[in-house]
Design a protein around this motif. Structure first.
Motif, mmCIF file in Angstrom:
data_model
loop_
_atom_site.group_PDB
_atom_site.id
_atom_site.type_symbol
_atom_site.label_atom_id
_atom_site.label_comp_id
_atom_site.label_asym_id
_atom_site.label_seq_id
_atom_site.Cartn_x
_atom_site.Cartn_y
_atom_site.Cartn_z
ATOM 1 N N LEU A 33 0.780 -1.239 0.000
ATOM 2 C CA LEU A 33 0.000 0.000 0.000
ATOM 3 C C LEU A 33 0.814 1.292 0.000
ATOM 4 O O LEU A 33 0.245 2.369 -0.221
ATOM 5 N N PHE A 34 2.105 1.207 0.215
ATOM 6 C CA PHE A 34 2.903 2.424 0.381
ATOM 7 C C PHE A 34 2.736 3.436 -0.752
ATOM 8 O O PHE A 34 2.602 4.638 -0.527
ATOM 9 N N LEU A 35 2.735 3.001 -1.982
ATOM 10 C CA LEU A 35 2.665 3.929 -3.118
ATOM 11 C C LEU A 35 1.247 4.181 -3.654
ATOM 12 O O LEU A 35 1.069 4.958 -4.590
ATOM 13 N N VAL A 36 0.249 3.566 -3.041
ATOM 14 C CA VAL A 36 -1.129 3.719 -3.523
ATOM 15 C C VAL A 36 -1.572 5.184 -3.616
ATOM 16 O O VAL A 36 -2.213 5.570 -4.602
ATOM 17 N N PRO A 37 -1.239 6.061 -2.661
ATOM 18 C CA PRO A 37 -1.679 7.457 -2.797
ATOM 19 C C PRO A 37 -1.180 8.141 -4.071
ATOM 20 O O PRO A 37 -1.815 9.089 -4.556
ATOM 21 N N ASP A 38 -0.094 7.660 -4.636
ATOM 22 C CA ASP A 38 0.440 8.289 -5.847
ATOM 23 C C ASP A 38 -0.380 7.994 -7.097
ATOM 24 O O ASP A 38 -0.179 8.617 -8.144
ATOM 25 N N ILE A 39 -1.323 7.080 -6.991
ATOM 26 C CA ILE A 39 -2.248 6.843 -8.102
ATOM 27 C C ILE A 39 -3.014 8.129 -8.411
ATOM 28 O O ILE A 39 -3.420 8.365 -9.547
ATOM 29 N N SER A 40 -3.159 9.003 -7.414
ATOM 30 C CA SER A 40 -3.861 10.275 -7.622
ATOM 31 C C SER A 40 -3.189 11.141 -8.693
ATOM 32 O O SER A 40 -3.831 12.028 -9.265
ATOM 33 N N TRP A 86 -0.493 5.564 5.169
ATOM 34 C CA TRP A 86 -0.843 6.783 4.456
ATOM 35 C C TRP A 86 -0.100 7.988 5.049
ATOM 36 O O TRP A 86 0.465 8.806 4.319
ATOM 37 N N VAL A 87 -0.094 8.091 6.377
ATOM 38 C CA VAL A 87 0.653 9.172 7.037
ATOM 39 C C VAL A 87 2.133 9.076 6.678
ATOM 40 O O VAL A 87 2.776 10.089 6.358
ATOM 41 N N PHE A 88 2.687 7.865 6.718
ATOM 42 C CA PHE A 88 4.101 7.670 6.373
ATOM 43 C C PHE A 88 4.375 8.130 4.939
ATOM 44 O O PHE A 88 5.361 8.808 4.674
ATOM 45 N N HIS A 89 3.496 7.748 4.017
ATOM 46 C CA HIS A 89 3.670 8.134 2.619
ATOM 47 C C HIS A 89 3.718 9.661 2.481
ATOM 48 O O HIS A 89 4.619 10.203 1.827
ATOM 49 N N ILE A 90 2.756 10.339 3.062
ATOM 50 C CA ILE A 90 2.712 11.804 2.973
ATOM 51 C C ILE A 90 3.967 12.406 3.592
ATOM 52 O O ILE A 90 4.586 13.309 3.020
ATOM 53 N N ALA A 91 4.355 11.906 4.759
ATOM 54 C CA ALA A 91 5.514 12.451 5.467
ATOM 55 C C ALA A 91 6.803 12.254 4.667
ATOM 56 O O ALA A 91 7.637 13.170 4.589
ATOM 57 N N ILE A 92 6.972 11.100 4.045
ATOM 58 C CA ILE A 92 8.157 10.860 3.216
ATOM 59 C C ILE A 92 8.152 11.798 2.012
ATOM 60 O O ILE A 92 9.182 12.382 1.662
ATOM 61 N N ASP A 93 6.990 11.965 1.391
ATOM 62 C CA ASP A 93 6.896 12.913 0.277
ATOM 63 C C ASP A 93 7.356 14.303 0.716
ATOM 64 O O ASP A 93 8.133 14.959 0.027
ATOM 65 N N ARG A 94 6.878 14.749 1.855
ATOM 66 C CA ARG A 94 7.247 16.085 2.342
ATOM 67 C C ARG A 94 8.733 16.154 2.670
ATOM 68 O O ARG A 94 9.395 17.142 2.366
ATOM 69 N N ALA A 95 9.262 15.109 3.275
ATOM 70 C CA ALA A 95 10.689 15.096 3.615
ATOM 71 C C ALA A 95 11.551 15.169 2.356
ATOM 72 O O ALA A 95 12.629 15.763 2.371
ATOM 73 N N LEU A 96 11.072 14.585 1.271
ATOM 74 C CA LEU A 96 11.812 14.592 0.005
ATOM 75 C C LEU A 96 11.560 15.846 -0.834
ATOM 76 O O LEU A 96 12.140 16.005 -1.907
ATOM 77 N N GLY A 97 10.668 16.719 -0.342
ATOM 78 C CA GLY A 97 10.408 17.970 -1.055
ATOM 79 C C GLY A 97 9.226 17.949 -1.988
ATOM 80 O O GLY A 97 9.011 18.885 -2.748
ATOM 81 N N TYR A 98 8.441 16.875 -1.957
ATOM 82 C CA TYR A 98 7.243 16.797 -2.790
ATOM 83 C C TYR A 98 6.061 17.308 -1.979
ATOM 84 O O TYR A 98 5.442 16.574 -1.227
ATOM 85 N N GLY A 99 5.775 18.581 -2.150
ATOM 86 C CA GLY A 99 4.721 19.209 -1.364
ATOM 87 C C GLY A 99 3.386 19.189 -2.072
ATOM 88 O O GLY A 99 3.217 18.585 -3.139
#
Length: 118
Positions: A33-40, A86-99
């Motif tokens: 499930l880690f990358l599922v939010p990126d389907i958006s 889902w929280v982890f996914h968002i947090a990693i995105d933010r840490a990597l600069g994907y806002g």
């Protein structure tokens, strides 16, 4: 300011992964499930405005926090798992600069412009 938001993302990711481990949740589910939010991001096929709206809706902390509360309250490990992933996914995105995205283009985020690496 951007560096502080990226550090914050890294700290939230560390908390989420620690909680996931402490609750003894399924690592297989995490991987699936880690990358599922990126389907958006597929919404960008309809244009940058629709893409940004869909991407941002899935990359806000509000919905996964509601899931975390529901999972905690109901005792559902599945719901708790999904919320933490889902929280982890968002947090990693933010840490990597994907806002969160502006309507202008996918690369325009609240953390600055995403520049392509050569």
């Amino acid at each position: 300011m951007t560096i502080l938001l990226r550090i914050e993302g890294a700290m939230v990711a560390a908390l989420a992964i620690t909680a996931y481990s402490l609750f003894g949740l399924s690592w297989w589910l995490f991987i699936v499930l880690f990358l599922v939010p990126d389907i958006s991001m597929l919404a960008y096929l309809k244009g940058p405005k629709i893409g940004a709206i869909c991407y941002n809706a899935v990359h806000l902390y509000a919905l996964p926090i509601i899931l975390l509360a529901a999972g905690w309250w109901s005792g559902s490990k599945l719901v708790l798992s999904i919320g933490l992933i889902w929280v982890f996914h968002i947090a990693i995105d933010r840490a990597l600069g994907y806002g969160l995205k502006f309507y202008s283009a996918f690369q325009d985020t609240h953390l600055g412009r995403i520049e392509k690496k050569a």
